[in-house]
Enzyme design. Structure first.
Site, PDB file in Angstrom:
ATOM      1  N   HIS A   1       6.359  23.910  22.404  1.00 57.60           N
ATOM      2  CA  HIS A   1       6.875  24.504  23.634  1.00 57.60           C
ATOM      3  C   HIS A   1       5.743  25.240  24.361  1.00 57.60           C
ATOM      4  O   HIS A   1       5.500  26.425  24.093  1.00 57.60           O
ATOM      5  CB  HIS A   1       8.014  25.474  23.316  1.00 57.60           C
ATOM      6  CG  HIS A   1       9.157  24.839  22.585  1.00 57.60           C
ATOM      7  ND1 HIS A   1       9.096  24.529  21.241  1.00 57.60           N
ATOM      8  CD2 HIS A   1      10.391  24.462  23.006  1.00 57.60           C
ATOM      9  CE1 HIS A   1      10.238  23.981  20.866  1.00 57.60           C
ATOM     10  NE2 HIS A   1      11.039  23.933  21.913  1.00 57.60           N
TER      11      HIS A   1
ATOM     12  N   HIS B   1      10.737  29.750  19.844  1.00 59.36           N
ATOM     13  CA  HIS B   1      10.145  28.472  20.238  1.00 59.36           C
ATOM     14  C   HIS B   1       8.813  28.681  20.943  1.00 59.36           C
ATOM     15  O   HIS B   1       7.978  27.786  20.989  1.00 59.36           O
ATOM     16  CB  HIS B   1      11.102  27.693  21.142  1.00 59.36           C
ATOM     17  CG  HIS B   1      11.534  28.432  22.362  1.00 59.36           C
ATOM     18  ND1 HIS B   1      12.558  29.350  22.351  1.00 59.36           N
ATOM     19  CD2 HIS B   1      11.082  28.400  23.641  1.00 59.36           C
ATOM     20  CE1 HIS B   1      12.723  29.847  23.566  1.00 59.36           C
ATOM     21  NE2 HIS B   1      11.834  29.291  24.359  1.00 59.36           N
TER      22      HIS B   1
ATOM     23  N   ASP C   1      16.482  33.322  28.098  1.00 58.95           N
ATOM     24  CA  ASP C   1      17.856  33.132  28.570  1.00 58.95           C
ATOM     25  C   ASP C   1      18.750  32.606  27.452  1.00 58.95           C
ATOM     26  O   ASP C   1      19.925  32.958  27.355  1.00 58.95           O
ATOM     27  CB  ASP C   1      17.881  32.174  29.768  1.00 58.95           C
ATOM     28  CG  ASP C   1      17.123  30.894  29.482  1.00 58.95           C
ATOM     29  OD1 ASP C   1      17.645  30.038  28.749  1.00 58.95           O
ATOM     30  OD2 ASP C   1      15.993  30.757  29.979  1.00 58.95           O
TER      31      ASP C   1
ATOM     32  N   ASN D   1      12.952  32.970  33.371  1.00 61.62           N
ATOM     33  CA  ASN D   1      12.254  31.850  34.025  1.00 61.62           C
ATOM     34  C   ASN D   1      13.212  30.834  34.637  1.00 61.62           C
ATOM     35  O   ASN D   1      12.778  29.846  35.228  1.00 61.62           O
ATOM     36  CB  ASN D   1      11.292  31.160  33.047  1.00 61.62           C
ATOM     37  CG  ASN D   1      11.998  30.513  31.862  1.00 61.62           C
ATOM     38  OD1 ASN D   1      13.190  30.196  31.914  1.00 61.62           O
ATOM     39  ND2 ASN D   1      11.268  30.316  30.770  1.00 61.62           N
TER      40      ASN D   1
ATOM     41  N   ILE E   1      14.986  28.514  33.506  1.00 59.37           N
ATOM     42  CA  ILE E   1      14.880  27.130  33.036  1.00 59.37           C
ATOM     43  C   ILE E   1      15.443  27.020  31.621  1.00 59.37           C
ATOM     44  O   ILE E   1      15.146  27.851  30.754  1.00 59.37           O
ATOM     45  CB  ILE E   1      13.406  26.657  33.038  1.00 59.37           C
ATOM     46  CG1 ILE E   1      12.891  26.512  34.467  1.00 59.37           C
ATOM     47  CG2 ILE E   1      13.251  25.333  32.288  1.00 59.37           C
ATOM     48  CD1 ILE E   1      13.568  25.406  35.267  1.00 59.37           C
TER      49      ILE E   1
ATOM     50  N   HIS F   1       9.264  22.798  28.970  1.00 62.64           N
ATOM     51  CA  HIS F   1       9.872  23.681  27.978  1.00 62.64           C
ATOM     52  C   HIS F   1       9.562  23.236  26.555  1.00 62.64           C
ATOM     53  O   HIS F   1       9.131  24.052  25.735  1.00 62.64           O
ATOM     54  CB  HIS F   1      11.391  23.727  28.168  1.00 62.64           C
ATOM     55  CG  HIS F   1      12.088  24.498  27.082  1.00 62.64           C
ATOM     56  ND1 HIS F   1      12.300  25.845  27.158  1.00 62.64           N
ATOM     57  CD2 HIS F   1      12.599  24.099  25.880  1.00 62.64           C
ATOM     58  CE1 HIS F   1      12.910  26.255  26.051  1.00 62.64           C
ATOM     59  NE2 HIS F   1      13.117  25.211  25.264  1.00 62.64           N
TER      60      HIS F   1
ATOM     61  N   ARG G   1      37.609  44.599  -5.926  1.00 62.07           N
ATOM     62  CA  ARG G   1      37.093  45.344  -4.769  1.00 62.07           C
ATOM     63  C   ARG G   1      37.167  46.844  -5.040  1.00 62.07           C
ATOM     64  O   ARG G   1      36.308  47.608  -4.580  1.00 62.07           O
ATOM     65  CB  ARG G   1      37.852  44.977  -3.500  1.00 62.07           C
ATOM     66  CG  ARG G   1      39.330  45.343  -3.511  1.00 62.07           C
ATOM     67  CD  ARG G   1      39.962  45.217  -2.140  1.00 62.07           C
ATOM     68  NE  ARG G   1      41.404  45.476  -2.197  1.00 62.07           N
ATOM     69  CZ  ARG G   1      42.145  45.764  -1.139  1.00 62.07           C
ATOM     70  NH1 ARG G   1      41.591  45.833   0.054  1.00 62.07           N
ATOM     71  NH2 ARG G   1      43.435  45.971  -1.272  1.00 62.07           N
TER      72      ARG G   1
ATOM     73  N   GLU H   1      30.733  40.512  12.924  1.00 62.74           N
ATOM     74  CA  GLU H   1      30.127  40.079  11.671  1.00 62.74           C
ATOM     75  C   GLU H   1      28.743  39.491  11.856  1.00 62.74           C
ATOM     76  O   GLU H   1      27.833  39.748  11.055  1.00 62.74           O
ATOM     77  CB  GLU H   1      31.032  39.052  10.966  1.00 62.74           C
ATOM     78  CG  GLU H   1      32.301  39.629  10.386  1.00 62.74           C
ATOM     79  CD  GLU H   1      33.443  39.664  11.380  1.00 62.74           C
ATOM     80  OE1 GLU H   1      34.558  40.051  10.983  1.00 62.74           O
ATOM     81  OE2 GLU H   1      33.215  39.297  12.564  1.00 62.74           O
TER      82      GLU H   1
ATOM     83  N   HIS I   1      38.640  39.944  -0.663  1.00 59.31           N
ATOM     84  CA  HIS I   1      39.712  39.001  -0.323  1.00 59.31           C
ATOM     85  C   HIS I   1      39.189  37.571  -0.517  1.00 59.31           C
ATOM     86  O   HIS I   1      39.161  36.750   0.389  1.00 59.31           O
ATOM     87  CB  HIS I   1      40.200  39.218   1.107  1.00 59.31           C
ATOM     88  CG  HIS I   1      40.800  40.574   1.346  1.00 59.31           C
ATOM     89  ND1 HIS I   1      40.103  41.737   1.128  1.00 59.31           N
ATOM     90  CD2 HIS I   1      42.030  40.943   1.793  1.00 59.31           C
ATOM     91  CE1 HIS I   1      40.875  42.782   1.420  1.00 59.31           C
ATOM     92  NE2 HIS I   1      42.054  42.338   1.811  1.00 59.31           N
TER      93      HIS I   1
ATOM     94  N   HIS J   1      43.060  33.321   6.625  1.00 59.18           N
ATOM     95  CA  HIS J   1      42.299  34.369   5.968  1.00 59.18           C
ATOM     96  C   HIS J   1      41.968  34.046   4.507  1.00 59.18           C
ATOM     97  O   HIS J   1      41.320  34.841   3.836  1.00 59.18           O
ATOM     98  CB  HIS J   1      43.072  35.694   6.026  1.00 59.18           C
ATOM     99  CG  HIS J   1      43.013  36.358   7.357  1.00 59.18           C
ATOM    100  ND1 HIS J   1      43.380  35.727   8.525  1.00 59.18           N
ATOM    101  CD2 HIS J   1      42.612  37.612   7.716  1.00 59.18           C
ATOM    102  CE1 HIS J   1      43.215  36.562   9.542  1.00 59.18           C
ATOM    103  NE2 HIS J   1      42.750  37.709   9.077  1.00 59.18           N
TER     104      HIS J   1
END
Length: 677
Positions: free
Chosen positions: A34, A74, A163, A193, A195, A269, A363, A417, A467, A479
């Site tokens: 790049h 990159h 971006d 930029n 792009i 790019h 737990r 998370e 869990h 879940h």
């Protein structure tokens, strides 16, 4: 902000252009990469690295250095050029070997591989989130160790983002945390930029980033000409002067700036410019040589002119730290040990003896262990993705880690998370603390990209996943994790720990904190599990550190081996009794960690799981992978569909994870063997 006139001297222009040349030539030589973004960011890189970044190329590990994160990984030739030109141990030959086997300049920056690279980036959004963890840790350590007249922790965190970084959802999560925490030593430079790979950013986004970040509580600045060194310098200075808010600098650039025919186009790019366009670019910018990888001596001298000052800053800090050590020997010793990643002496003695603990969920056992460890390890901090009470990850008396309480030890990540995982990585990368984070096992899917990078970087981060099966019951299949254990076990260097009861849970924490070459996770139950009778040696849970160990032997001959993890160990023990009543001798093996067991000598693995004996795996999750341990002739009892909403005991009965179901499967398999024999 007002833009001062661009007043580059000839040598400054030459220094900036050298970055462009190295980027173009390295990508061309590799025939991949790049080039456009490093070319566009060369002026910003020059100003940041020569005028603002506190670093010492001769000692990349200086603990009070500024942290620089190239989240737009990159654009790796930007950081490789900056590292080489400022004098880090990265040679021009290393630059020539860009993207080649065994080189120190891989396609995306890798922590621990290239001197001066603070984190592994490339998956967009991860780097900026790491930077929030770094800035948070700097503030926490400053609060803990600084004393009147002694500012031994006083540095900044800088990140360059694209971006793409800001499109990724993790950037929203991390930026919101940074604003809420008022991390005023954090600055992101957004390379605007306009792009993307597919063309103009207008194809995918129209976000006003200044307004967005202002809504998060950030200070925002704009530089409308990415080649204007003085405007960039003024923006960086303004960021440093800001108190109470992190800063976003929106820097308008032209991708492949300097290329006469391709600047501003998406074609630059992710592909080489081509020999002809590189020649044309060098002519266009007036570079003195057309020879590939040529660095003008005047440019190199200019880049390294600050070396004496950079080294002097570290020496001055060392002098300050010596005075600090003399006045505060205890905190100084703790600080140095933390910087080396060492745990306090005797920390393991704090682990509670849970051999006589009442039956409860693992737990809950984990929560009890964590309280004792937190007392023994003052730099252990972390929290949960809004599930602290469920994950049992709150530290009693630790205090909430907030902008107005920077020394708190309980981090509230919110329902974020992914950002939690990346912040934990940033905390571990910064060093000086021992981070952990919790959520439900099912939501490890949301953290997985950060977990993978923690494993790739070898970071000692601990995840508390509760869990952990259909045993959570009525919340239902959304879940109830099924495939998560199999997926996590597939991650290289990630230590899996699924303890069966209290003693194993204590040992799991011991194993997790001992494991310094990668991350680890504890998979813990919501439902109560019985206390395992280990006979005269309740400390036999130490077998966890070998990954699998024998819990129960048959009274007579060995007909089958039952292998289980976590809550299913109790089920296997019950099946052992039913089989014994039918005259069948079964061994029960607890296997809390595949990774630890795989690392044992072949002789030990054969002793625990002998060849030629029927082996039956029992786990309330996907059976994928269990064939590794039970063999093609073995049986894996588990769940290869999704769960359902019902009380957990009913769930286990319906899905055939019961002692009777195991007994029936073993007897059927043994009968089949006899008939074939």
């Amino acid at each position: 902000m007002p833009l001062p006139g661009n007043t580059l001297t000839a040598v400054e222009q030459l220094a900036v252009d050298t970055v462009k040349v190295l980027a173009m030539d390295a990508v061309q030589e590799a025939d991949s990469g790049h080039p456009g973004t490093p070319m566009a960011l060369a002026p910003a890189g020059y100003v940041l690295w020569t005028r603002h970044l506190r670093h010492n190329p001769r000692d990349p590990g200086w603990v009070d250095r500024d942290r620089f994160v190239l989240s737009a990984g990159h654009a790796s030739m930007l950081i490789y050029s900056l590292l080489h030109l400022t004098g880090y141990d990265l040679s021009l030959e290393d630059i020539r070997q860009f993207r080649q086997w065994g080189s120190r300049t891989p396609g995306h920056p890798e922590y621990g591989h290239t001197p001066g690279v603070e984190t592994t980036t490339g998956p967009l959004g991860q780097g900026v989130a790491n930077s929030v963890g770094m800035a948070l840790t700097e503030r926490w350590l400053a609060n803990r160790y600084n004393r009147p007249g002694h500012r031994i922790v006083d540095h900044r965190t800088w990140a360059i983002c694209s971006d793409g970084d800001l499109m990724e959802g993790i950037s929203h999560e991390a930026a919101e945390i940074a604003g809420h925490q008022k991390l005023d030593k954090l600055t992101w430079i957004f390379d605007d930029n306009r792009i993307t790979i597919e063309g103009s950013t207008d194809l995918a986004t129209a976000t006003d980033q200044c307004r967005r970040f202002q809504g998060y509580g950030w200070h925002t600045l704009t530089v409308e000409d990415g080649t204007d060194l003085e405007a960039i310098d003024a923006a960086l200075a303004a960021a440093k002067a800001e108190t109470g808010k992190p800063t976003l600098i929106v820097l308008t650039t032209t991708i492949a700036e300097g290329s006469p025919n391709m600047a501003g186009t998406a074609a630059t790019h992710g592909a080489p410019l081509g020999v002809a366009e590189i020649e044309a670019t060098k002519r266009n910018i007036g570079y003195p040589s057309r020879e590939p990888f040529h660095v003008e001596p005047a440019a190199l001298e200019h880049w390294r002119a600050g070396a004496a000052e950079w080294e002097a800053r570290q020496l001055a800090w060392a002098g300050r730290f010596a005075r600090y050590r003399a006045e505060h020997p205890g905190p100084a010793a703790d600080f140095e040990a933390g910087a080396r990643g060492q745990l306090p002496a005797g920390w393991a003695e704090a682990l509670p003896d849970l051999a006589e603990a009442p039956a409860t969920a693992t737990r809950n056992h984990s929560g009890r262990v964590l309280q004792e460890l937190a007392r023994a390890i003052p730099t252990m901090l972390g929290g949960s993705a809004d599930l602290g009470g469920s994950n049992k990850t709150d530290i009693s008396g630790g205090g909430d880690l907030l902008a107005d309480n920077p020394g708190g030890r309980i981090m509230h990540f919110g329902v974020r998370e992914h950002a939690m995982g990346a912040l934990l990585n940033g905390m571990a990368l910064h060093g000086g603390v021992h981070p952990f984070g919790g959520t439900f096992l099912i939501f490890s899917d949301y953290i997985r990209p950060a977990i993978r990078l923690a494993a790739l970087m070898g970071l000692p981060v601990t995840y508390v996943f509760t869990h952990d099966s259909i045993g959570l019951g009525e919340d239902g299949p959304t879940h109830q994790p099924v495939e998560q254990l199999a997926a996590l076990r597939a991650v290289p260097r990630l230590l899996d720990l699924r303890p069966a009861d209290g003693p194993e849970t204590a040992e799991a924490w011991r194993a997790a904190l001992r494991y310094r070459t990668g991350p680890s996770f504890l998979a813990l139950t919501r439902q109560t599990v019985p206390v395992i009778d280990r006979g005269p040696d309740p400390r036999s849970a130490d077998g966890l550190h070998r990954g699998a160990y024998i819990l129960r032997e048959p009274a007579t001959g060995l007909d089958a081996v039952l292998v289980a993890s976590g809550s299913e160990v109790a089920v296997a023990l019950a099946a052992h009794g039913e089989l014994a009543a039918d005259g069948i001798g079964a061994r029960v093996v607890s296997m809390p960690s595949w990774r630890l067991f795989a690392g044992q000598p072949r002789e030990y693995r054969e002793e625990v799981l002998p060849s030629g004996v029927l082996k039956v795996a029992v786990e309330a999750g996907s059976t994928l992978g269990w064939e590794r341990w039970v063999g093609d002739a073995g049986i894996a009892i588990g769940i290869d569909g999704f769960g359902a909403s019902a009380p957990w005991r009913e769930m286990y009965r319906r899905y055939g994870i019961t002692a009777t179901a195991i007994r029936d499967a073993v007897e059927k398999a043994l009968a089949s063997r006899c008939s074939r024999g």
